[in-house]
Design a protein around this motif. Sequence first.
Motif: not given
Length: 371
Positions: A269-271, A277-280, A285-292, A294-304
């Motif tokens: 979630l932090t990354t 920036t604008e979503c790559p 961002p207001d509706t993107c499921e990746y900011v949830d 349970s789904k943050a790890s599925q964002c292609p640009s978030s990092r562990s």
Amino acid sequence: MSQSAATPTKSYRVRIEPTADGGGRPPELNAREARDRWLAKIRASSAESTVSTYHYRLKHFVEWCEEQGIASVSHLNGWNIEEFEAHRRARGIKITSLNNELGTLKNLLEYCARIEVVDDSLPGKVVPPKVPTEEEVDDTRLAEEDALQLLDYYENNPDVRYSRSHVLLTLGWFAGPPRLGAIRGLDLGDYHPDEQYVEYKHRPAEDTPLKNDANGERAVSLPQRAIDVIDGYIEKNRFDVRDDYGREPLVTSQRGRPSKNAIRVWMYLTTVPCHYTECPHGNNPDTCEYVDYSKASQCPSSRSPHQVRTGAITWMRNRGVPVDVVSARANASVSVIEKHYDKPNYIEEMEKRRRPHLDKLDFADDGGEFQ
């Protein structure tokens, strides 16, 4: 601010009772019994995280044997090994994961052969697939420019300054960089703001072991930027709680010390790049499921946490920090850092490591000798 309840770290301790049939003959062990006996044996000389990794790698083999009705490992043969490998390949498993699973299975069967519950030839019939060099390590990391933009975002926005996300990224980038378990194990008393360092201590009896056991214990100095963030977090956003052992964690959930999985999800979630920036990927961002949560790890640009650690090690090396210093701070051998963590691209390699030596490739005025 979203919080997660702390949950106990999984342990795979199994009590193994002596087995005898009165005649000194080896017993019939099913796959689950053989695995548990082997793990109980290696636990004395292995970190709990290593035992847990082996347990997970053998999980699919144990379940497959039970599904196939294989009641004893003594019944296993080369065809069974081939069928199990085909079963795992059909599930689309990555070649690196299959290599790890079969390598661990081979180790288990070598143990079984040594105690004479399987045929001596069986371990040799397990042939882990060769992993292409380019797939041996995961090059995914938090890039330097992304890390710095994220840190600037947290520092320059009052709503998130000194937040849990801010302190997690700060620790992950500047405080070693540490592994996930080391971050989780930090107590308030391990942080020394006046002397500007943190201590990592191996405390397995209280559910906070280090990856390399006592060899992982160390003190790591912190830059002033990190001190400011940690101090701000403690003052404004840290929950005043204790864990199940009466200790005061540095990074907290509402209920105490967070689980490893909670920290992992928090770092994802932090990354998420939409913070700065604008979503790559073209999402809102207001509706993107990746900011949830349970789904943050599925964002292609978030990092562990591991990918943040990889990025921070690469950044330190690119900044010219000697590899032996990086090795001591990160508690990893030089060879491991060079293979698994130190991953510059060829532009970074040229600009930050080789260009400073360019003057050595010129001719001097004294007859053509290199400078």
